[in-house]
Design a protein around this motif. Structure first.
Motif, PDB file in Angstrom:
ATOM      1  N   ILE A 165      56.029  40.805  10.189  1.00 34.08           N
ATOM      2  CA  ILE A 165      56.502  41.816  11.005  1.00 34.08           C
ATOM      3  C   ILE A 165      57.780  40.732  11.717  1.00 34.08           C
ATOM      4  O   ILE A 165      57.933  39.312  10.590  1.00 34.08           O
ATOM      5  N   ARG A 193      46.874  44.261  16.005  1.00 38.76           N
ATOM      6  CA  ARG A 193      47.385  42.542  16.084  1.00 38.76           C
ATOM      7  C   ARG A 193      46.815  41.610  16.242  1.00 38.76           C
ATOM      8  O   ARG A 193      47.141  40.785  15.186  1.00 38.76           O
ATOM      9  N   ARG A 205      56.767  39.054  25.731  1.00 37.24           N
ATOM     10  CA  ARG A 205      55.956  40.520  26.434  1.00 37.24           C
ATOM     11  C   ARG A 205      54.874  39.924  26.696  1.00 37.24           C
ATOM     12  O   ARG A 205      54.468  41.221  27.190  1.00 37.24           O
ATOM     13  N   ASN A 206      54.236  39.752  25.748  1.00 32.05           N
ATOM     14  CA  ASN A 206      52.712  39.813  25.958  1.00 32.05           C
ATOM     15  C   ASN A 206      52.095  40.921  25.270  1.00 32.05           C
ATOM     16  O   ASN A 206      50.639  41.340  25.976  1.00 32.05           O
ATOM     17  N   LYS A 207      53.021  41.622  24.386  1.00 28.36           N
ATOM     18  CA  LYS A 207      51.804  42.914  24.142  1.00 28.36           C
ATOM     19  C   LYS A 207      52.343  42.775  22.824  1.00 28.36           C
ATOM     20  O   LYS A 207      52.364  42.644  21.845  1.00 28.36           O
ATOM     21  N   PHE A 208      50.476  42.850  21.877  1.00 27.46           N
ATOM     22  CA  PHE A 208      49.972  42.695  20.573  1.00 27.46           C
ATOM     23  C   PHE A 208      49.087  44.630  21.347  1.00 27.46           C
ATOM     24  O   PHE A 208      47.597  44.281  22.048  1.00 27.46           O
ATOM     25  N   SER A 209      48.747  44.871  20.198  1.00 29.87           N
ATOM     26  CA  SER A 209      47.306  45.971  20.422  1.00 29.87           C
ATOM     27  C   SER A 209      46.116  44.843  19.088  1.00 29.87           C
ATOM     28  O   SER A 209      46.862  43.870  19.372  1.00 29.87           O
ATOM     29  N   SER A 249      61.566  40.732  16.639  1.00 29.34           N
ATOM     30  CA  SER A 249      60.065  41.263  17.380  1.00 29.34           C
ATOM     31  C   SER A 249      58.786  40.597  17.352  1.00 29.34           C
ATOM     32  O   SER A 249      58.737  40.627  18.143  1.00 29.34           O
ATOM     33  N   PHE A 250      58.874  39.546  16.821  1.00 25.01           N
ATOM     34  CA  PHE A 250      57.398  39.078  16.528  1.00 25.01           C
ATOM     35  C   PHE A 250      57.205  37.886  18.333  1.00 25.01           C
ATOM     36  O   PHE A 250      56.593  38.162  18.995  1.00 25.01           O
ATOM     37  N   SER A 251      58.874  36.994  18.416  1.00 22.76           N
ATOM     38  CA  SER A 251      59.195  36.532  19.330  1.00 22.76           C
ATOM     39  C   SER A 251      59.347  36.929  21.245  1.00 22.76           C
ATOM     40  O   SER A 251      58.738  37.183  21.657  1.00 22.76           O
ATOM     41  N   GLN A 252      60.091  38.302  20.270  1.00 20.55           N
ATOM     42  CA  GLN A 252      59.701  39.856  21.373  1.00 20.55           C
ATOM     43  C   GLN A 252      57.757  40.159  21.794  1.00 20.55           C
ATOM     44  O   GLN A 252      57.923  39.966  23.649  1.00 20.55           O
ATOM     45  N   ALA A 253      57.300  39.997  21.220  1.00 21.05           N
ATOM     46  CA  ALA A 253      56.080  40.394  21.568  1.00 21.05           C
ATOM     47  C   ALA A 253      55.535  39.852  21.804  1.00 21.05           C
ATOM     48  O   ALA A 253      54.995  39.683  22.935  1.00 21.05           O
TER      49      ALA A 253
END
Length: 99
Positions: A28, A46, A39-43, A32-36
Motif C-alpha cells: 500500500i 485488510r 479515518r479508522n477505515k479498513f476492510s 494512503s495507509f496513513s489516511q486509512a
C-alpha cells in the motif's frame, strides 16, 4: 467504528517498524495507509493482512476496555467473552476470522 480505535501506530512502535514500512509490506502507498489509519477505515481482509504483518491477532489491532469490538462493516458488536462471535452478515468476506 464507534467506540473503537485502531492501535496500529502503537503496535508498529512496539514491533520496531514504521507505518511506512508496514505499508510497504502490505503493498500500500504509505500516504494512503496513513489516511486509512486516520479515518479508522479498513476492510476485514485488510485488517487480517495488517494483523498478520504485525504478528498479532485481529482483536489486538483494536483498543477497547470491554470484551467487544465494533464491526467495521455494520457497526455491530463482535464479542470476545470466551469464544469470539460476530453479528450475522450477508455477503461480507472475512467473517470466518471471527468464527
Amino acid at each position: 467504528m464507534a467506540n473503537t480505535e485502531l492501535r496500529i501506530k502503537e503496535l508498529c512502535k512496539e514491533k520496531g517498524i514504521t507505518q511506512a514500512q508496514l505499508a510497504d509490506k502490505l503493498g500500500i502507498q504509505p500516504v494512503s495507509f496513513s489516511q486509512a489509519i486516520a479515518r479508522n477505515k479498513f476492510s476485514v481482509d485488510r485488517l487480517a493482512d495488517i494483523a498478520d504483518a504485525l504478528g498479532v491477532e485481529i482483536p489486538d489491532l483494536f483498543r477497547n476496555d470491554s470484551d467487544t469490538i465494533t464491526c467495521p462493516h455494520c457497526g455491530g458488536k463482535i464479542h470476545f467473552d470466551g469464544e469470539p462471535r460476530m453479528p450475522d452478515h450477508e455477503n461480507i468476506q472475512g467473517k470466518e476470522y471471527y468464527k
